[in-house]
Enzyme design. Structure first.
Site, mmCIF file in Angstrom:
data_model
loop_
_atom_site.group_PDB
_atom_site.id
_atom_site.type_symbol
_atom_site.label_atom_id
_atom_site.label_comp_id
_atom_site.label_asym_id
_atom_site.label_seq_id
_atom_site.Cartn_x
_atom_site.Cartn_y
_atom_site.Cartn_z
ATOM 1 N N HIS A 92 41.902 43.928 43.682
ATOM 2 C CA HIS A 92 41.062 44.826 44.742
ATOM 3 C C HIS A 92 40.623 43.781 45.973
ATOM 4 C CE1 HIS A 92 39.069 41.579 42.279
ATOM 5 N NE2 HIS A 92 37.787 41.945 43.095
ATOM 6 N N ASP A 93 41.054 42.412 45.983
ATOM 7 C CA ASP A 93 40.498 41.918 47.089
ATOM 8 C C ASP A 93 41.798 41.629 48.150
ATOM 9 O OD1 ASP A 93 37.977 41.501 46.680
ATOM 10 O OD2 ASP A 93 38.361 39.733 45.230
ATOM 11 N N GLY A 95 33.663 58.330 42.142
ATOM 12 C CA GLY A 95 33.616 59.221 40.982
ATOM 13 C C GLY A 95 34.232 58.794 39.527
ATOM 14 N N ASP A 135 38.958 46.055 52.703
ATOM 15 C CA ASP A 135 39.420 46.276 51.003
ATOM 16 C C ASP A 135 39.136 47.682 50.614
ATOM 17 O OD1 ASP A 135 36.434 46.435 50.929
ATOM 18 O OD2 ASP A 135 36.444 44.270 50.192
ATOM 19 N N ARG A 148 36.350 37.639 32.631
ATOM 20 C CA ARG A 148 37.015 37.322 33.803
ATOM 21 C C ARG A 148 35.723 36.936 34.664
ATOM 22 N NH1 ARG A 148 36.136 38.596 39.412
ATOM 23 N NH2 ARG A 148 38.181 38.312 40.807
ATOM 24 N N ASP A 156 33.903 36.246 38.048
ATOM 25 C CA ASP A 156 33.995 36.279 39.508
ATOM 26 C C ASP A 156 33.388 34.955 40.112
ATOM 27 O OD1 ASP A 156 34.073 38.177 41.953
ATOM 28 O OD2 ASP A 156 31.677 37.475 41.900
ATOM 29 N N ASP A 185 34.863 56.547 36.292
ATOM 30 C CA ASP A 185 33.791 56.560 35.421
ATOM 31 C C ASP A 185 34.582 55.969 34.091
ATOM 32 O OD1 ASP A 185 34.618 58.815 34.147
ATOM 33 O OD2 ASP A 185 32.934 59.948 35.136
ATOM 34 N N GLU A 228 37.942 33.216 38.577
ATOM 35 C CA GLU A 228 38.361 33.439 39.810
ATOM 36 C C GLU A 228 38.310 32.201 40.738
ATOM 37 O OE1 GLU A 228 37.862 36.467 43.786
ATOM 38 O OE2 GLU A 228 36.038 35.606 42.463
ATOM 39 N N HIS A 270 25.654 35.220 41.397
ATOM 40 C CA HIS A 270 24.770 35.910 42.260
ATOM 41 C C HIS A 270 24.219 37.157 41.709
ATOM 42 C CE1 HIS A 270 28.650 37.242 43.726
ATOM 43 N NE2 HIS A 270 28.315 38.272 43.649
#
Length: 830
Positions: free
Chosen positions: A642-643, A399, A696, A547, A549, A401, A578, A474
């Site tokens: 987050h990883d 949720g 994760d 940033r 990815d 946002d 990254e 990707h």
């Protein structure tokens, strides 16, 4: 090790798919008992391996003195990047690499006395076999690596090498399930040199002896050398307008190699040429500077120079070599025989600088779906936590946002951060945003483009920069481009936007089928990405940078064009990548990107502060960083993201460890980044080690907004260190000098023209330091300290100054006068 050596050894390895183990002898740094570790874990890039978690533990084998995994199943033909983690500490250096010879089970072996030894052992016993014997055309060189590409190795032409029985006759015995059909085709070590044939050959594995006699009529091409390797070996690595650039290539060969050439362009076009003649761009010659015998053949080194170019010039080049008495040429690094299929190398000519604001940035990393639900009306795909449970809910939409971020801008302003970094909000099937179905729109669960623009505008009003998490490597498999390519094949205008193989498979991000990799070296793909996607988010949406990815996915050539495209719009856009790899690999993007995430920093700080490792590890990290990275290359430091697991969770929920680590982070070089919630004590509700997938989820729980659940003392601590960094430019861009280090203590200085700061970090018991002794002076007579945190003044008394640092504590002082022979004028007044 040079790339050609790895390839050459890999081919030797895969000649014997179910025979002796292949090892790559590279000596590690270790001494002691082989079983001294409590645990050794394998982590890697290809499913079922992961870069997090402890699913693949190794057991100690007393007989061999090594650690060995249980059998792990892999699809053949995949290149696996992997590392061992012992007692929670990553092995140093670049990732190890191994290409799976054929589908089956394998065991990975860790040698404590030779950490970088590649030892991977087949563990599948098949009941079927087939022996292939093939006669080849007379023009096939006897040094060529004859290989078999098959349905069991994903039609990889590099990995399964045959044995020469006699001139022109080769054989190999393959094993597989009895009754299963094998589809195959012969090649010369690369898909570019395969047999001319309309259809695959077929044979069935049988329990009894089964010999197949084949004949190759012709090849699509024949290599001139066994390998031509350049791998961006040019000097200087980051040239400016005054620099000629020396290009070096290394050639493994058997017959004579006499000449080489570099074809280059400066207008963005892809250079083309052959045997010294440029068809597109210009040509400069290369000459042989050395030739040495190696085994049955030779290794020659060739050099050539590309003349100096004006600043802000993207230089692209290709390299080929040949024998003046022969025909044709061969290109680095693809070893193709034509320049259209050659590796395109590139560098950017400029006075390399990064945006000043990025050096001053304190970055707050927001995972949008997990930060704040600001509008329940856009909870289209949100799951009910009470209905499915948190464990399941964290796999889906929660949720958060864009309106929620707007709602909390005052909170972020109060914290003191000056840069927001947003996770992707592309339209896509997952809440994390890394599966883009549309690169030019916002998913309805996050809000809309209009709301995003409003967020950025309101952040800018508060003098905050906003950086977007771009995904150029990707797309989602549900992206219309990919769906069109799947449906229409080579007739699709988007077929070459991706890379498809002859068995119907396609290049993916780390083997994830739902993430087909974009072929950014296809000019149409690159033009779309750089002319439509990249400008859209910067110019129309008004982000301040990216940033990037998985930055090591696209080629260096792509990043040169990327930098040129971005910096032509505005030099002040910040682009950092990254690159989850070794320090040397991360640094290879300097001059192309402005900076990168410092994964070495994360690993070292977790080991040192969360797991009670030695402070000498931090000292080594800082020394190695300074010796490696360009001073303009902005390294972004982080404790969690987050990883990776939450730092506080890994630290046993000890907030003092987090305070100590974060204080150190904010007083050391680099742009510090805070992962949402770390500043109020976010940990984890679940132990990620107990899960084999979706680990994760526990790193990405909903932000704590209930004041009773927050840690106000930790929040105040973060406010203080952010304010401290804002007040003293020496902490942002000043010099770094180590004064003292042992297992528990690090003492260092940060200095610029405005201030000289002395910092103490102590993760052990209370200690008192004699500064005269620390600086190896007989007496201190004209030195004063002011405690920046308490404002206490410390003048020299009886020839020294004593500083006491409490247990698990830190102190920071402003220095004036003479300390250690260096003078600094006071900023403070008595």
């Amino acid at each position: 090790m040079k790339r050609f050596s790895v390839l050459f050894l890999s081919m030797i390895l895969l000649l014997i798919m179910f025979a002796p183990t292949f090892v790559q002898p590279v000596h590690g740094q270790w001494s002691g008992d082989a079983d001294r570790y409590d645990s050794v874990v394998l982590r890697g890039s290809v499913d079922p391996l992961r870069w997090d978690g402890n699913d693949h533990s190794l057991l100690f084998n007393e007989e061999e003195g090594v650690w060995i995994t249980e059998p792990i199943s892999f699809v053949g033909g995949q290149k696996v990047e992997y590392k061992f983690v012992y007692d929670g500490e990553w092995m140093p250096g670049a990732n190890l690499e191994y290409t799976i010879p054929q589908t089956g089970d394998y065991q990975f072996v860790f040698h404590p006395d030779e950490e970088r030894l590649i030892d991977v052992r087949p563990a599948t016993a098949y009941d079927g076999q087939v022996t292939l014997r093939v006669s080849v055309p007379e023009e096939t060189p006897d040094w060529a690596a004859l290989t078999v590409a098959s349905s069991m190795n994903s039609f990889n032409y590099e990995v399964t090498r045959m044995t020469m029985e006699e001139d022109g006759l080769y054989s190999i015995t393959l094993r597989g399930p009895a009754g299963e059909e094998l589809r195959y085709r012969y090649g010369l070590g690369d898909a570019k040199y395969q047999e001319v044939r309309d259809h695959h050959r077929t044979v069935t594995f049988t329990e009894e002896e089964n010999i197949v006699e084949d004949t190759v009529a012709a090849w699509t091409g024949i290599p001139i050398a066994s390998n031509v390797n350049h791998d961006f070996h040019h000097s200087p690595f980051i040239p400016n307008e005054k620099d000629d650039v020396t290009v070096t290539v290394e050639v493994e060969h058997y017959g004579p190699i006499t000449d080489g050439s570099i074809y280059f362009t400066t207008d963005g076009a892809s250079p083309q040429g052959a045997r010294g003649e440029a068809y597109v761009g210009q040509a400069v010659p290369m000459s042989v500077v050395s030739t040495d015998e190696r085994g049955r053949g030779y290794v020659s080194v060739l050099e050539g120079k590309i003349p100096a170019q004006a600043n802000e010039t993207p230089v692209k080049y290709k390299v080929d070599i040949w024998n003046e008495e022969g025909e044709g040429s061969q290109f680095a690094d693809t070893n193709s025989l034509v320049s259209t299929e050659a590796t395109e190398f590139a560098y950017y000519v400029d006075e390399f600088t990064s945006p000043d604001w990025a050096k001053d940035a304190v970055i707050y990393h927001i995972f949008v779906d997990r930060f704040k639900d600001g509008n329940e009306k856009n909870n289209y795909d949100t799951v009910d936590v009470e209905e499915v449970g948190l464990e399941e809910a964290l796999k889906g939409w929660m949720g958060g946002d864009l309106e929620g971020i707007i709602e909390k801008l005052d909170y972020l302003d109060e914290l003191g951060v000056n840069t927001l970094y947003l996770s992707p909000v592309f339209e896509g099937p997952y809440s994390h945003g890394y599966h883009p179905m549309d690169f030019l729109d916002v998913d309805k669960n996050f809000g809309s483009l209009e709301v995003l623009k409003e967020l950025i505008a309101k952040a800018h009003e508060r003098d905050m920069k906003v950086v977007y998490d771009m995904v150029p490597n990707h797309s989602s498999s549900e992206h219309p481009f990919f769906q069109d390519a799947l449906k229409n094949g080579e007739n699709s205008p988007y077929y070459d936007y991706y890379t498809f193989y002859e068995d119907g498979s396609y290049e993916t991000f780390y083997g994830v089928e739902s993430l087909p990799q974009l072929n950014n070296d296809n000019q149409a793909t690159r033009d779309w990405m750089l002319e439509e996607v990249i400008p859209f988010w910067l110019e129309e949406v008004d982000f301040d940078g990216y940033r990037l990815d998985y930055a090591k996915g696209p080629s260096y050539s792509f990043w040169v064009d990327f930098r040129h495209a971005v910096k032509q719009m505005d030099q002040d856009y910040f682009i950092f990548g990254e690159v989850w790899d070794s320090r040397e690999k991360i640094n290879s993007y300097s001059g192309k990107l402005d900076g990168a995430l410092d994964f070495g920093f994360h690993d070292t700080f977790k080991q040192t502060f969360a797991n009670n490792g030695s402070m000498k590890q931090v000292s080594n990290l800082l020394k190695e960083n300074e010796a490696t990275y360009h001073p303009e290359y902005v390294m972004t430091t982080f404790l969690d993201n987050h990883d990776v697991p939450r730092f506080l969770y890994e630290a046993g929920n000890d907030s003092n460890k987090l305070k100590l680590a974060s204080f150190t982070q904010f007083t050391l070089p680099g742009a510090p980044m805070i992962y949402y919630g770390t500043e109020v004590g976010m940990s984890q509700s679940g132990n990620h080690h107990h899960y084999s997938d979706w680990k994760d989820r526990w790193y990405r729980e909903m932000m704590i907004w209930n004041k009773e659940e927050q840690d106000p003392d930790l929040f105040a601590h973060y406010q203080d260190i952010i304010a401290l960094r804002a007040e003293y430019s020496a902490l942002r861009t000043g010099t770094f000098k180590e004064i003292f280090v042992n297992d528990d203590v690090l003492v260092f200085e940060r200095e610029d023209q405005d201030a000289r700061l002395l910092v103490f970090v102590n993760k052990g018991a209370e200690q008192t330091f004699d500064l005269a002794e620390l600086y190896q002076q007989d007496r201190l007579t004209n030195a004063r300290l002011k405690n920046v945190l308490t404002q206490e003044r410390k003048p020299a008394k009886r020839g020294t100054i004593e500083v006491t640092v409490e247990e698990q504590g830190f102190e920071i002082f402003e220095v004036s006068g003479r300390l250690g022979g260096a003078w600094h004028a006071p900023r403070f007044v008595d």
